[in-house]
Scaffold this active site. Structure first.
Site, PDB file in Angstrom:
ATOM      1  N   GLU B 131       0.819  -1.219   0.000  1.00 19.58           N
ATOM      2  CA  GLU B 131       0.000   0.000   0.000  1.00 19.58           C
ATOM      3  C   GLU B 131       0.852   1.268   0.000  1.00 19.58           C
ATOM      4  O   GLU B 131       0.530   2.252  -0.667  1.00 19.58           O
ATOM      5  CB  GLU B 131      -0.910  -0.014   1.243  1.00 19.58           C
ATOM      6  CG  GLU B 131      -1.816   1.182   1.400  1.00 19.58           C
ATOM      7  CD  GLU B 131      -2.892   1.261   0.333  1.00 19.58           C
ATOM      8  OE1 GLU B 131      -3.857   0.512   0.395  1.00 19.58           O
ATOM      9  OE2 GLU B 131      -2.736   2.089  -0.581  1.00 19.58           O
ATOM     10  N   ILE B 138      -2.283   7.465   1.726  1.00 21.61           N
ATOM     11  CA  ILE B 138      -3.635   7.298   1.173  1.00 21.61           C
ATOM     12  C   ILE B 138      -3.884   5.821   0.889  1.00 21.61           C
ATOM     13  O   ILE B 138      -3.129   5.215   0.132  1.00 21.61           O
ATOM     14  CB  ILE B 138      -3.799   8.067  -0.162  1.00 21.61           C
ATOM     15  CG1 ILE B 138      -3.306   9.508  -0.037  1.00 21.61           C
ATOM     16  CG2 ILE B 138      -5.236   8.016  -0.643  1.00 21.61           C
ATOM     17  CD1 ILE B 138      -3.206  10.227  -1.388  1.00 21.61           C
ATOM     18  N   LYS B 207       4.485   4.401 -10.088  1.00 25.94           N
ATOM     19  CA  LYS B 207       3.233   4.334  -9.329  1.00 25.94           C
ATOM     20  C   LYS B 207       2.041   4.115 -10.257  1.00 25.94           C
ATOM     21  O   LYS B 207       1.124   3.354  -9.947  1.00 25.94           O
ATOM     22  CB  LYS B 207       3.076   5.608  -8.506  1.00 25.94           C
ATOM     23  CG  LYS B 207       4.120   5.659  -7.386  1.00 25.94           C
ATOM     24  CD  LYS B 207       4.257   7.048  -6.803  1.00 25.94           C
ATOM     25  CE  LYS B 207       5.231   7.044  -5.627  1.00 25.94           C
ATOM     26  NZ  LYS B 207       5.576   8.424  -5.209  1.00 25.94           N
ATOM     27  N   GLY B 304       6.499  11.188   3.706  1.00 26.45           N
ATOM     28  CA  GLY B 304       6.722  11.571   5.096  1.00 26.45           C
ATOM     29  C   GLY B 304       6.837  10.359   5.985  1.00 26.45           C
ATOM     30  O   GLY B 304       6.286   9.303   5.696  1.00 26.45           O
TER      31      GLY B 304
END
Lengths: 433, 433
Positions: B131, B138, B207, B304
């Site tokens: 994920e 998200i 991605k 992050g």
């Protein structure tokens, strides 16, 4: 053959039910690829088996007798889209008693009796999924339960009722009055002929109770949700809010502060820079803040035949996959935290206050004195003539203040002579702190 | 004790690895409530075991030898956050060979070798979750795989690279030049000293390959993703786009049209009314359109320490739950559709074209003739003086045109004498059709 097919009993063939049939029939091959099993709609409970419908279902599938579904040993899963509490709740409990899994879109049932339903399911080793009950096609419950399973949610803010968001958007864009827009929404089928559940915030409150339960791991009751609707929001309120840089939305807010939580639904001024401010029309969105993840938002259609049916059938896919794996009823986590609700003196927010006052010397001084006496400080003040200059209109945006204090202030304002009317009091979200 | 504890081998103790340790240590009680098992970080692979770190881990947990993790019979799950292809891929295959489950944030590995890793996992009955590889915090992969399992996805548009979105946002807000903003981003740590992977779109392409694979159920390779970066986007391009009502974003688009698909990453003009246009700074968002669900969008922090770690640990929770249920490695669905890629004459879009031309009679006529000859019709045309009136600048926004035709047109423009320079060519999304 039986072991390769999962048989569904569908309760209800209205808008969402029709969508479920369409998706299950239309996406049969994909569903089989994903689950490894065929999905068959074996029985459909309807009010009137003779009614003309524009979907193809064999005649012997339709029934008006719920026992043909809940007592039917061939049926593996009940998909419930009739809504309401009675007799739906009895059907659900009976179905679980007979070992059937449940997929439901019923926010009323889950908000009011979710704990009882889920505990019966646990006892019987059955799955109960209800993604479609909140946010229509937005997979928000999965996000909370799985996507953020490792995080601690601190705040959820939701535009979770499409009817009221349609009304508020239309009022904002056209400067139109509430009554006028409601009438139009009713004509377009966006609002019911009795709109109470939507416009008074009851529907949103139910959805916020479900979000609160899943996000905070507590057993949230509907009674715990403070609820105020949009019927008193005026075109002037919206115009003033816009002037200050805000949109007014019917916003559900569930907040956690250490162990203390608070869930409410109220008309709220949302700063234009906040992503929720531009969620318009019948769209829904849920903003989620987690300690670790920070700010996230989930946006999509809040209602409608196919969006809601997507959520229902995706839950069905999960039930069928679980069945294939032999793990039905073993994945759910019951609320494991004690519920501690905030009291009014612990709930803080910024507020928007609109007063009509006598246009005479000393009134603003009197008002600001009352505010100061209650620890309410001001971020913005706007005074302007009202009613052809016979009165003044005072608009205030406060800094963070407790709900208790702001309510005490309102009460005092209603009592003093120089304040003619307290027109509106709304909370404010998303501006600078 | 062993049977109630799941032991983790953590590979990498950089930003995300540190976040994983913090969440696993800090949320231990919640994690145990959710999974029914304790989660213990048993070994951590680091480059330098002596380095000072501001998290508390026993000294004997740190190791510089990957075999202490992948060959360690006590370790149940490998959490991989070192990134890169080599030697990471070998570690992953070895870990799977030894029956260990994998949670990874490695988009490079999954985009380039996902099929091989997942097939080895299938063979060995192991879970592989990733994920965190797309969209940071998200939960977009879960949304695609589970939330929309019943739907057919037709389009995914993603702002999936925070560095470039930071740069584009800053350029848009301040009218600043690319080179200047890049330098600032590097100083702030938002861009690497070698920014190629981000600014040339390679990171976003990886991605999008992952999203394409999961959303369309095909085996998408990185080579299938057409990729163009932002390094040629100028302050003038952005100013012109804004003037026309658009923001320029580095946008990944994966589209399906019947059986034909197309995935690309390109600087794209996004109409200001589209929800993606207001996704700013280091935030990410993925817009998903499904046949049944319609329009949805998922928004949150794209990177992050803690946001990405949230995604990693939530995957870990799923692995641990699966372990408790005894169903590891049995939930994943391999791509089951044949891949048919669109050719350039099948890929259509609106385009934005900026030309510098000689300021003489008949140039615009010549240009519009070339466009018409290639079936490219125009929605907007703007001509204005350039270079102190010595030349003209022509801005064109086309209606839907094929990629082949627009490329042919550009080539012709580059060849004719009256066109001094083709300054820019970008696709356009989200305006009126």
């Amino acid at each position: 053959m039986r072991e390769n097919t999962v048989k569904i009993g569908l309760m209800g063939l209205g808008t969402v039910g029709t969508g479920v049939v369409r998706i299950v029939q239309g996406h049969q091959e994909d569903l089989q690829k994903q689950t490894g099993l065929a999905i068959e709609i074996a029985k459909v409970l309807v009010k009137n088996a003779e009614k003309e419908r524009n979907i193809s279902l064999d005649d012997d599938i339709l029934t008006t007798d719920p026992a043909d579904l809940v007592e039917n040993p061939d049926i593996d899963v009940i998909v419930e889209v009739i809504g309401g509490i009675n007799p739906t709740k009895q059907y659900m409990l009976q179905a679980l008693e007979n070992g059937k899994h449940i997929v439901t879109a019923n926010k009323d049932l889950m908000a009011l009796h979710g704990a009882e339903i889920l505990s019966k399911a646990q006892e019987k080793g059955c799955d109960v999924f209800y993604e479609a009950s909140v946010g229509g096609g937005i997979p928000i419950l999965r996000a909370l339960v799985e996507g953020f399973s490792s995080d601690r949610i601190t705040k959820m803010m939701g535009i979770v009722n499409g009817t009221t968001n349609y009304i508020m958007t239309k009022m904002s864009k056209e400067g139109a009055d509430y009554a006028e827009v409601l009438k139009e929404a009713q004509e377009l089928g966006y609002a019911e002929s009795d709109p109470t559940a939507d416009v008074e915030g009851h529907d949103a409150a139910r959805k916020m109770a479900i979000l609160g339960t899943l996000g905070f791991h507590v057993d949230m009751n509907l009674d715990d949700v403070d609820c105020e609707g949009i019927s008193r929001v005026s075109a002037e309120d919206i115009a003033h809010a816009k002037q200050l840089g805000y949109e007014i939305k019917l916003l559900g807010i569930a907040q956690r502060d250490g162990e203390l939580i608070d869930v409410s639904v109220q008309p709220t001024l949302v700063a234009r820079s906040h992503p929720l401010a531009s969620v318009n029309g019948v769209f829904n969105a849920v903003y989620v803040h987690g300690e670790a993840v920070g700010e996230t938002m989930f946006y999509g259609p809040g209602a409608g035949e196919l969006p809601t049916a997507t959520a229902v059938v995706s839950d069905l896919v999960t039930v069928v996959k679980n069945k294939k794996l032999g793990v039905n009823g073993r994945g759910s986590v019951a609320p494991y935290k004690e519920k501690h609700l905030k009291t009014d003196d612990q709930i803080v927010s910024k507020y928007f206050l609109r007063l009509i006052v006598d246009d005479k010397r000393g009134v603003l001084a009197q008002i600001t004195r009352i505010l100061a006496d209650h620890d309410v400080s001001l971020e913005q003040v706007l005074q302007q003539p009202y009613n052809d200059g016979k009165q003044s209109e005072i608009i205030l945006v406060t800094h963070q203040a407790s709900r208790k204090n702001i309510f005490d202030v309102r009460k005092l304002f209603e009592e003093i002579d120089s304040v003619y009317e307290v027109k509106s009091l709304y909370r404010v979200e998303g501006g600078e702190e």
